[in-house]
Scaffold this active site. Structure first.
Site, mmCIF file in Angstrom:
data_model
loop_
_atom_site.group_PDB
_atom_site.id
_atom_site.type_symbol
_atom_site.label_atom_id
_atom_site.label_comp_id
_atom_site.label_asym_id
_atom_site.label_seq_id
_atom_site.Cartn_x
_atom_site.Cartn_y
_atom_site.Cartn_z
ATOM 1 N N PHE A 131 -10.719 14.533 33.995
ATOM 2 C CA PHE A 131 -10.015 15.705 33.471
ATOM 3 C C PHE A 131 -10.845 16.425 32.414
ATOM 4 C CE2 PHE A 131 -6.791 16.684 29.960
ATOM 5 C CZ PHE A 131 -6.662 18.007 30.311
ATOM 6 N N ASP A 154 -20.193 9.704 37.366
ATOM 7 C CA ASP A 154 -18.835 9.147 37.417
ATOM 8 C C ASP A 154 -18.795 8.096 38.528
ATOM 9 O OD1 ASP A 154 -15.864 8.911 37.601
ATOM 10 O OD2 ASP A 154 -15.911 10.733 36.378
ATOM 11 N N ASN A 155 -18.054 7.006 38.305
ATOM 12 C CA ASN A 155 -17.868 6.031 39.380
ATOM 13 C C ASN A 155 -16.571 6.295 40.156
ATOM 14 O OD1 ASN A 155 -15.906 5.140 37.588
ATOM 15 N ND2 ASN A 155 -16.567 3.000 37.595
ATOM 16 N N ALA A 207 -16.901 10.252 23.099
ATOM 17 C CA ALA A 207 -15.483 10.592 23.169
ATOM 18 C C ALA A 207 -14.682 9.400 22.683
ATOM 19 C CB ALA A 207 -15.089 10.946 24.606
ATOM 20 N N TYR A 239 -7.713 -0.686 25.210
ATOM 21 C CA TYR A 239 -8.224 0.679 25.025
ATOM 22 C C TYR A 239 -8.562 0.936 23.560
ATOM 23 C CZ TYR A 239 -8.456 5.801 25.376
ATOM 24 O OH TYR A 239 -8.860 7.119 25.333
ATOM 25 N N LYS A 281 -12.477 1.535 22.114
ATOM 26 C CA LYS A 281 -12.930 2.759 21.439
ATOM 27 C C LYS A 281 -13.380 2.478 20.008
ATOM 28 C CE LYS A 281 -12.410 5.909 24.649
ATOM 29 N NZ LYS A 281 -13.572 6.635 25.191
ATOM 30 N N TYR A 340 -26.262 2.474 16.089
ATOM 31 C CA TYR A 340 -27.449 3.104 16.684
ATOM 32 C C TYR A 340 -27.929 4.272 15.820
ATOM 33 C CZ TYR A 340 -28.438 0.773 21.105
ATOM 34 O OH TYR A 340 -28.857 -0.129 22.046
ATOM 35 N N THR A 346 -4.247 15.716 24.826
ATOM 36 C CA THR A 346 -4.750 16.956 25.413
ATOM 37 C C THR A 346 -4.127 17.160 26.780
ATOM 38 O OG1 THR A 346 -6.846 16.600 24.246
ATOM 39 C CG2 THR A 346 -6.846 18.229 26.017
ATOM 40 N N ARG A 348 0.767 9.739 31.678
ATOM 41 C CA ARG A 348 1.053 10.274 30.351
ATOM 42 C C ARG A 348 2.250 11.208 30.406
ATOM 43 N NH1 ARG A 348 -5.218 11.152 28.476
ATOM 44 N NH2 ARG A 348 -5.488 11.493 30.723
#
Length: 320
Positions: free
Chosen positions: A12, A32-33, A117, A148, A152, A162, A178, A189
């Site tokens: 998205f 992308d997988n 992100a 999740y 993150k 890094y 969003t 969602r």
């Protein structure tokens, strides 16, 4: 011509970033997988036969090889909805840890700037409201949502490591709820669920009593904030989201009204660790990026509804 890799580019948000960066003159490598993304989201870029766009099917938890130079890496690969990361807990943890490590290694090797992100979920069920970037959060690391949230939080930690240890240029965006075209109708969602149910005339499912709040940001506003952050000198996390807070019950009622549906609202048990409040403090984004959202929620919902009407029509059974 800047050359940019977007992991999760067929998702998205990733697909909208592909559009924006191509419009800004970038050559875009979309990786992308397809575990939650879809080539449908970037089909229009294939159809243009634009040499500045290339799709690469690859799992970024494995070594990432990209030939040639890279200027930017935008790491957006990850399941992002509760339905997805509860169904794919190991994959979610792996892409947050291994995937971020591989993306950072690539950025280091190429001398590229990496934008991570991240998410408002790093704040967990917050005890501070609204949530500023210096709030450390209230997260249950062994709860169902921890796969999740902690993925993150680790991704942010290794990104900063890094930056400090290897001098990799990094940016971190903490994304709040969003919405917009290209959301999956089975995303799980609130918005896609409510719109799908309302358009089908089904009861809208609200968890708990619906008093928990969210703040919904239209995708164009989010992409603008991310683009400004990418080009900025800000190397610590920045919240990007809308400050128009609304209860989930009020949001469900708004969707029913917008769709002119005869749907009612049903209530189910609130999932464990579901945040009770969610609203970004965007002072930092305003001051450092000159950014604030401009799309009113009602206007954004109308644009999103057009997309969902078409998607529901396509996916509805023949006797519907």
């Amino acid at each position: 011509m800047p050359r940019t890799l977007i992991t999760g580019g067929a998702g998205f948000l990733g697909s909208h970033l592909c559009d924006r960066l191509i419009a800004e003159g970038h050559e875009v490598l979309c990786m992308d997988n397809l575990i939650t993304g879809s080539t449908d989201n970037v089909a229009h870029l294939f159809e243009r036969d634009d040499e500045r766009f290339k799709f690469i099917q690859h799992d970024v938890t494995n070594f990432i090889h990209v030939s040639g130079d890279l200027d930017y890496v935008l790491h957006f690969a990850s399941p992002a909805s509760p339905a997805d990361y509860l169904r794919l807990p190991i994959q979610t943890l792996k892409v947050g840890a291994l995937g971020t490590h591989k993306a950072l290694g690539l950025a280091k090797a190429k001398g590229a700037r990496l934008l991570l992100a991240s998410t408002s979920e790093v704040y967990g069920d917050p005890l501070v409201h609204p949530q500023p970037e210096d709030y450390w959060g209230n997260v249950n690391p062994i709860g169902m949502r921890g796969v999740y949230d902690e993925a993150k939080r680790f991704a942010e930690a290794i990104t900063m490591a890094y930056q400090r240890y290897h001098s990799v240029e990094t940016r971190i965006v903490r994304i709040f709820n969003t919405y917009g075209p290209r959301m999956r109708i089975d995303d799980g969602r609130a918005l896609p669920t409510f719109m799908s149910q309302a358009l089908r005339g089904e009861p809208l499912t609200v968890y708990g009593d619906g008093s928990q709040t969210r703040s919904f940001c239209y995708v164009d506003d989010l992409v603008e904030g991310i683009y400004r952050l990418l080009l900025s000198d800000e190397n610590e996390p920045v919240n990007i989201g809308n400050t128009q807070e609304i209860t989930i019950k009020e949001f469900a009622e708004e969707i029913i009204d917008l769709t002119d549906s005869k749907s009612t609202i049903t209530y189910e048990e609130l999932p464990k660790d579901d945040p009770q409040v969610r609203e970004p403090d965007i002072t930092k984004a305003r001051e450092t990026l000159g950014w604030s959202p401009t799309v009113d929620r009602r206007d954004g919902l109308r644009k999103t509804l057009d997309y969902f009407r078409e998607a529901i029509d396509v996916s509805a059974p023949a006797d519907a």
